[in-house]
Design a protein around this motif. Structure first.
Motif, PDB file in Angstrom:
ATOM      1  N   ALA A 312       0.898   0.877  -7.150  1.00 56.62           N
ATOM      2  CA  ALA A 312       0.536  -0.261  -6.304  1.00 56.62           C
ATOM      3  C   ALA A 312       1.764  -1.078  -5.921  1.00 56.62           C
ATOM      4  O   ALA A 312       1.916  -1.491  -4.761  1.00 56.62           O
ATOM      5  N   ALA A 313       2.674  -1.285  -6.884  1.00 56.16           N
ATOM      6  CA  ALA A 313       3.888  -2.056  -6.602  1.00 56.16           C
ATOM      7  C   ALA A 313       4.793  -1.298  -5.634  1.00 56.16           C
ATOM      8  O   ALA A 313       5.377  -1.889  -4.707  1.00 56.16           O
ATOM      9  N   LYS A 316       3.344  -1.437  -2.076  1.00 58.25           N
ATOM     10  CA  LYS A 316       3.567  -2.731  -1.417  1.00 58.25           C
ATOM     11  C   LYS A 316       5.025  -2.893  -1.007  1.00 58.25           C
ATOM     12  O   LYS A 316       5.321  -3.434   0.066  1.00 58.25           O
ATOM     13  N   GLN A 321       2.136  -4.371   2.090  1.00 56.52           N
ATOM     14  CA  GLN A 321       0.785  -4.783   1.747  1.00 56.52           C
ATOM     15  C   GLN A 321       0.219  -3.859   0.672  1.00 56.52           C
ATOM     16  O   GLN A 321       0.706  -2.735   0.474  1.00 56.52           O
ATOM     17  N   LYS A 322      -0.807  -4.343  -0.009  1.00 55.58           N
ATOM     18  CA  LYS A 322      -1.411  -3.557  -1.069  1.00 55.58           C
ATOM     19  C   LYS A 322      -2.192  -2.386  -0.484  1.00 55.58           C
ATOM     20  O   LYS A 322      -2.704  -2.462   0.635  1.00 55.58           O
ATOM     21  N   SER A 324      -5.100  -1.442  -1.285  1.00 56.90           N
ATOM     22  CA  SER A 324      -6.489  -1.870  -1.043  1.00 56.90           C
ATOM     23  C   SER A 324      -6.619  -2.597   0.287  1.00 56.90           C
ATOM     24  O   SER A 324      -7.667  -2.516   0.940  1.00 56.90           O
TER      25      SER A 324
END
Length: 332
Positions: A312-313, A316, A321-322, A324
């Protein structure tokens, strides 16, 4: 080498690392066997008495020690299953090591590498003070195979006499010991692993051994065609667990040559290139998936990401952006 080794020894081994100070032969054998290698010990000379001091610093899967027996002794190590390489950097005094059919005279500036495969005998004078680096046999063999571009690991037989160690070696040892003392390595175990790899690889490259010719040939600069083949191979298996050493062997390269080639032609490491490719695949799927048909976790796992927090990091960082959020835009 004498001054740097002595300087490093004084910096590395303080009172907190002293695990043995004894004149009892049984205590000395037990303590040294646990820290280094099981062995038999004989005192040389009538009325000889030990005055042994052993400092020990465990560092991940390898360790550093400073050992002085304080008496003329003969040490006969056992050949245990598994086993370790013992790298000796003399600080003071002299010794004669015999390993298989080889003999080495040790003194400050002339060390040795004793392997785990053959019988050996160490004749040590009472003034002999030494730094000992213990390296796991399997790690040495595996890294040698990676450097030489071999599929299977095999026994590594170094020349018994140690040539001058690389100048940066002492800095590596000091950094490893500092991490161990501060506990930083517990939070970042990969630091220990990388330090160990650098130490072992430097030995394999600079110290004569039975794979020196293969390592030299495999560490030639990678050609553009070989790098293209590496990229094609990684793309073809992009969602699978992947070892860069296996990619290198597939292309007829050592791991070091593969890494240097990517840096030279693409400006990134192979692992960063592969991660970017995987992130791009995830982004493409999330940005185009029909509503309700996929989840971020499933897509990440499909393209080879196992540690979802890191994924996730990284996502981004690359796309701003994430993951999700990308999926939510598609479903909204």
């Amino acid at each position: 080498m004498t001054m740097p080794a002595s300087y490093v020894a004084d910096r590395l081994f303080g009172g907190e690392h002293l695990i043995l100070a004894s004149n009892d032969p049984d205590e000395v054998i037990d303590g040294c066997s646990k820290a280094l290698r099981p062995h038999r010990l004989h005192l040389n000379g009538r009325g000889a008495a030990l005055a042994t001091r052993l400092h020990h610093v465990p560092i991940g899967s390898f360790s550093m020690s400073r050992l002085c027996y304080g008496s003329d002794v003969t040490v006969i190590p056992e050949i245990p299953q598994g086993g370790h390489f013992l790298v000796t950097l003399p600080l003071r005094g002299s010794a004669r090591f015999r390993y298989g059919a080889s003999t080495a005279e040790l003194k400050p500036g002339r060390g040795s590498i004793v392997g785990p495969y053959q019988e050996c005998q160490l004749d040590i004078d009472g003034a002999f003070d030494q730094i000992l680096l213990r390296l796991d046999r399997r790690r040495v063999e595996r890294l040698c195979a990676d450097l030489a571009g071999m599929e299977q690991a095999a026994p590594v037989n170094f020349d018994l006499s140690l040539r001058d160690t690389p100048a940066f070696w002492h800095k590596l040892l000091e950094a490893a010991a500092s991490l161990s003392l501060l506990g930083d390595g517990l939070a970042h175990p990969k630091l220990f692993i990388r330090l160990e790899e650098l130490i072992i690889e430097s030995l394999l490259v600079t110290q004569q051994n039975n794979f020196s010719a293969a390592i030299s040939a495999a560490t030639q600069p990678a050609r553009s065609a070989q790098l293209r083949r590496a990229m094609e191979h990684m793309r073809a298996h992009i969602g699978e667990p992947m070892r860069l050493s296996q990619v290198a062997r597939h292309c007829g390269l050592s791991l070091r040559s593969l890494q240097a080639g990517f840096q030279r032609e693409l400006g990134v490491s192979p692992s960063r290139w592969l991660r970017a490719e995987r992130l791009d695949r995830v982004h493409a799927v999330l940005a185009s998936a029909p509503p309700g048909t996929v989840s971020v976790t499933d897509v990440a796992l499909q393209w080879g990401f196992v540690h979802l927090g890191d994924f996730a990091a990284q996502f981004k960082d690359r796309f701003g952006q994430k993951p999700s959020a990308v999926l939510a835009k598609r479903t909204s």
